[in-house]
Design an enzyme around this catalytic site. Structure first.
Site, PDB file in Angstrom:
ATOM      1  CG  ASN A   1       7.144  -2.808 -13.994  1.00 36.05           C
ATOM      2  OD1 ASN A   1       6.202  -2.962 -14.764  1.00 36.05           O
ATOM      3  ND2 ASN A   1       8.257  -2.203 -14.352  1.00 36.05           N
TER       4      ASN A   1
ATOM      5  CB  SER B   1       9.115  -7.765 -24.027  1.00 41.13           C
ATOM      6  OG  SER B   1       9.559  -7.570 -22.706  1.00 41.13           O
TER       7      SER B   1
ATOM      8  CE  LYS C   1      10.035 -11.182 -24.879  1.00 42.51           C
ATOM      9  NZ  LYS C   1      10.744 -11.309 -23.604  1.00 42.51           N
TER      10      LYS C   1
ATOM     11  CE  LYS D   1       0.247 -12.192 -20.340  1.00 43.19           C
ATOM     12  NZ  LYS D   1       1.201 -11.868 -19.289  1.00 43.19           N
TER      13      LYS D   1
ATOM     14  CB  THR E   1       3.128  -4.219 -17.353  1.00 40.83           C
ATOM     15  OG1 THR E   1       4.168  -4.987 -17.956  1.00 40.83           O
ATOM     16  CG2 THR E   1       2.060  -5.135 -16.820  1.00 40.83           C
TER      17      THR E   1
ATOM     18  CE  LYS F   1       6.281 -15.271 -15.915  1.00 42.39           C
ATOM     19  NZ  LYS F   1       5.573 -14.093 -16.485  1.00 42.39           N
TER      20      LYS F   1
HETATM   21  P1  NAD Z   1       7.008  -6.350  -8.779  1.00 47.66           P
HETATM   22  O1  NAD Z   1       8.003  -7.245  -8.154  1.00 47.66           O
HETATM   23  O2  NAD Z   1       7.507  -5.109  -9.432  1.00 47.66           O
HETATM   24  O3  NAD Z   1       5.905  -5.916  -7.702  1.00 47.66           O
HETATM   25  C1  NAD Z   1       5.128  -6.815  -7.001  1.00 47.66           C
HETATM   26  C2  NAD Z   1       4.340  -6.012  -5.982  1.00 47.66           C
HETATM   27  O4  NAD Z   1       3.407  -6.874  -5.336  1.00 47.66           O
HETATM   28  C3  NAD Z   1       5.188  -5.391  -4.891  1.00 47.66           C
HETATM   29  O5  NAD Z   1       4.700  -4.101  -4.588  1.00 47.66           O
HETATM   30  C4  NAD Z   1       4.955  -6.313  -3.695  1.00 47.66           C
HETATM   31  O6  NAD Z   1       5.128  -5.663  -2.466  1.00 47.66           O
HETATM   32  C5  NAD Z   1       3.523  -6.692  -3.939  1.00 47.66           C
HETATM   33  N1  NAD Z   1       3.123  -7.923  -3.275  1.00 47.66           N
HETATM   34  C6  NAD Z   1       3.792  -9.079  -3.150  1.00 47.66           C
HETATM   35  N2  NAD Z   1       3.065  -9.960  -2.445  1.00 47.66           N
HETATM   36  C7  NAD Z   1       1.896  -9.336  -2.131  1.00 47.66           C
HETATM   37  C8  NAD Z   1       0.727  -9.704  -1.434  1.00 47.66           C
HETATM   38  N3  NAD Z   1       0.611 -10.910  -0.885  1.00 47.66           N
HETATM   39  N4  NAD Z   1      -0.272  -8.798  -1.332  1.00 47.66           N
HETATM   40  C9  NAD Z   1      -0.163  -7.560  -1.887  1.00 47.66           C
HETATM   41  N5  NAD Z   1       0.914  -7.163  -2.559  1.00 47.66           N
HETATM   42  C10 NAD Z   1       1.933  -8.030  -2.681  1.00 47.66           C
HETATM   43  O7  NAD Z   1       6.171  -7.248  -9.772  1.00 47.66           O
HETATM   44  P2  NAD Z   1       5.396  -6.837 -11.083  1.00 47.66           P
HETATM   45  O8  NAD Z   1       6.348  -6.952 -12.208  1.00 47.66           O
HETATM   46  O9  NAD Z   1       4.640  -5.584 -10.849  1.00 47.66           O
HETATM   47  O10 NAD Z   1       4.403  -8.061 -11.210  1.00 47.66           O
HETATM   48  C11 NAD Z   1       3.141  -8.086 -10.526  1.00 47.66           C
HETATM   49  C12 NAD Z   1       2.212  -9.010 -11.271  1.00 47.66           C
HETATM   50  O11 NAD Z   1       2.101  -8.533 -12.613  1.00 47.66           O
HETATM   51  C13 NAD Z   1       2.679 -10.458 -11.376  1.00 47.66           C
HETATM   52  O12 NAD Z   1       1.560 -11.305 -11.387  1.00 47.66           O
HETATM   53  C14 NAD Z   1       3.358 -10.497 -12.735  1.00 47.66           C
HETATM   54  O13 NAD Z   1       3.394 -11.797 -13.271  1.00 47.66           O
HETATM   55  C15 NAD Z   1       2.429  -9.586 -13.508  1.00 47.66           C
HETATM   56  N6  NAD Z   1       3.023  -9.043 -14.724  1.00 47.66           N
HETATM   57  C16 NAD Z   1       4.118  -8.233 -14.681  1.00 47.66           C
HETATM   58  C17 NAD Z   1       4.631  -7.770 -15.893  1.00 47.66           C
HETATM   59  C18 NAD Z   1       5.816  -6.855 -15.937  1.00 47.66           C
HETATM   60  O14 NAD Z   1       6.183  -6.422 -17.035  1.00 47.66           O
HETATM   61  N7  NAD Z   1       6.411  -6.488 -14.818  1.00 47.66           N
HETATM   62  C19 NAD Z   1       4.050  -8.130 -17.104  1.00 47.66           C
HETATM   63  C20 NAD Z   1       2.905  -8.932 -17.097  1.00 47.66           C
HETATM   64  C21 NAD Z   1       2.415  -9.388 -15.886  1.00 47.66           C
END
Ligand code: NAD
Length: 427
Positions: free
Chosen positions: A219, A356, A68, A92, A188, A104
């Protein structure tokens, strides 16, 4: 510094595996990704030309169940990164006790350069390449950086067209009307928020006196900031890929989100109905945000932002890792030395995979749970996982990260030992 993010992830398993007190076979099994598919994705662009994108999927470890993990669309995606993220997913899912292994996927692309139709064709091309590698009982993708519910819906649709069946359980994070779960959108951030609530009880933090800086406003970052502000915490800094804003008075998270939806930028505004006014603030860089003198720092963007280069400058008392891998292992001892407590990614952002899992269970059984049911179950899983890890850390004098890894590796180890390891066969 480690050669790669994947090597860094392996180092952590080697290092923390010792506290798990499991057979050496268990650690060895976690050193090797189960399988990996690398594909070229041809996509017809709007101007008629065909562009070729590189796509990856890694099924890292399936000891505890089908693999997953999300799919990331980003220019910096690489094989190494996908493998590291898949290994973290393995840990995790075991931390929160889900019946999953870790996987992934990713595509090397800047999705901001694609039109909506190009993005749809790319999403469908990814599934055409991966259709025999994923499946509701094999490997179940979800959203990650720069992928979202709509993309998950396209991907499910493509999978169903190829297999000629209805299979909503092939992917999670879908729009609710296409079989998504209520509560997946903010899961999240909510999981991370629940960790802060538990941490606040342990460390007696008063929300109204607790300042928070959030790096990344997608997100994960937006929802954790919103929920914390609703609970009375003061959000003093927010950033996205274009830069950061700081105000010691604190921001109204909903207004900044509204403005970001309209202009695609994080701006220091206060909105009343549709009128947004600029408020006093400092424009700072993403690096400066990390080094602010705040109580809680929440990196919620990308991996590797806290390294041995800047760890000594971090002033926050607590770091909640909403992003995957924001702190490289080389920075861990520096932060520990400074007394900074880290709630690790494998726990802090596990709310996403937990809901999820709820979505997948509902899809397989044909049920739809209410939002209340989702929140109640998520709160129970996150709160129990946090407290189990906290107790293990206290009992054994470990950091929260090493306790989380130890607990997870022990769970995976017990499953492997049930089949028999070296100790059983050589005795
Ligand atoms: P997303 O695409 O919704 O948002 C990413 C955000 O990070 C955006 O606001 C973008 O502008 C910003 N960003 C990108 N590069 C950047 C930088 N260099 N400096 C500062 N900000 C920057 O992504 P997300 O889903 O929120 O994921 C963010 C992190 O959380 C990732 O590491 C992802 O693996 C992790 N994550 C997400 C989820 C999920 O359910 N969405 C679950 C577990 C972990």
């Amino acid at each position: 510094m480690s050669d790669s993010i994947f090597e860094d992830a392996l180092n952590r398993v080697r290092q923390y595996g010792e506290s798990a007190e499991v057979s050496g076979d268990v650690i060895e099994s976690l050193m090797h990704p189960h399988s990996m598919l690398r594909a070229t994705l041809p996509v017809r662009m709007d101007d008629g030309a065909t562009r070729y994108f590189k796509g990856y999927r890694c099924r890292y470890n399936k000891t505890l169940g089908p693999t997953k993990g999300g799919i990331r669309f980003h220019p910096d995606v690489s094989l190494e990164e996908v493998q590291a993220l898949a290994l973290w997913m393995t840990i995790k899912c075991a931390v929160v006790g889900l019946p999953y292994g870790g996987g992934k996927g990713g595509v090397i692309v800047d999705p901001k350069e694609l039109s909506p139709m190009e993005l749809e064709r790319l999403s469908r091309a990814y599934v055409r390449a991966m259709a025999d590698f994923i499946g509701p009982h094999v490997d179940i993708p979800a959203p990650d950086v720069y992928t979202n519910a709509r993309i998950m819906g396209w991907m499910m649709d493509e999978y169903e067209a190829i297999k000629r069946i209805k299979a909503p359980g092939v992917i999670t994070g879908k729009p609710v009307r296409l079989g998504g779960s209520l509560g997946r959108d903010d899961a999240t951030g909510r999981g991370a928020y629940l960790c802060v609530v538990e941490l606040s009880k342990k460390r007696k933090l008063d929300p109204s006196k607790t300042t928070v800086a959030v790096q990344g406003f997608g997100n994960g970052g937006y929802h954790v900031a919103r929920l914390l502000q609703d609970a009375g915490y003061k959000i003093v800094a927010i950033s996205d890929s274009k830069g950061a804003i700081y105000s010691s008075v604190g921001f109204d998270v909903a207004s900044i989100h509204e403005e970001k939806q309209r202009t695609r930028r994080v701006r220091a505004v206060y909105c009343h109905q549709s009128i947004c006014e600029l408020i006093e603030h400092d424009a700072i860089s993403n690096d400066e945000l990390l080094e602010l003198d705040v109580d809680i720092l929440i990196p919620a963007a990308l991996e590797g932002v806290i390294t041995e280069r800047n760890a000594a400058n971090i002033k926050a008392r607590f770091i909640i890792e909403v992003a995957n891998g924001p702190i490289l292992s080389e920075a861990d001892p520096i932060l520990q030395e400074k007394g900074i407590e880290v709630v690790p990614d494998v726990l802090a952002n596990a709310g996403g995979v937990t809901v999820s899992y709820f979505e997948w269970v509902q899809n397989l059984q044909g049920f739809s749970w209410t939002l209340d049911e989702v929140h109640t179950r998520l709160t129970a899983i996150m709160t129990n996982a946090f407290n189990d890890i906290w107790d293990l850390a206290e009992e054994r004098g470990l950091t929260l990260r090493s306790a989380a890894y130890a607990g997870a590796i022990r769970r995976i180890g017990e499953a492997l030992e049930a089949h028999g390891t070296r100790d059983y066969f050589s005795s």
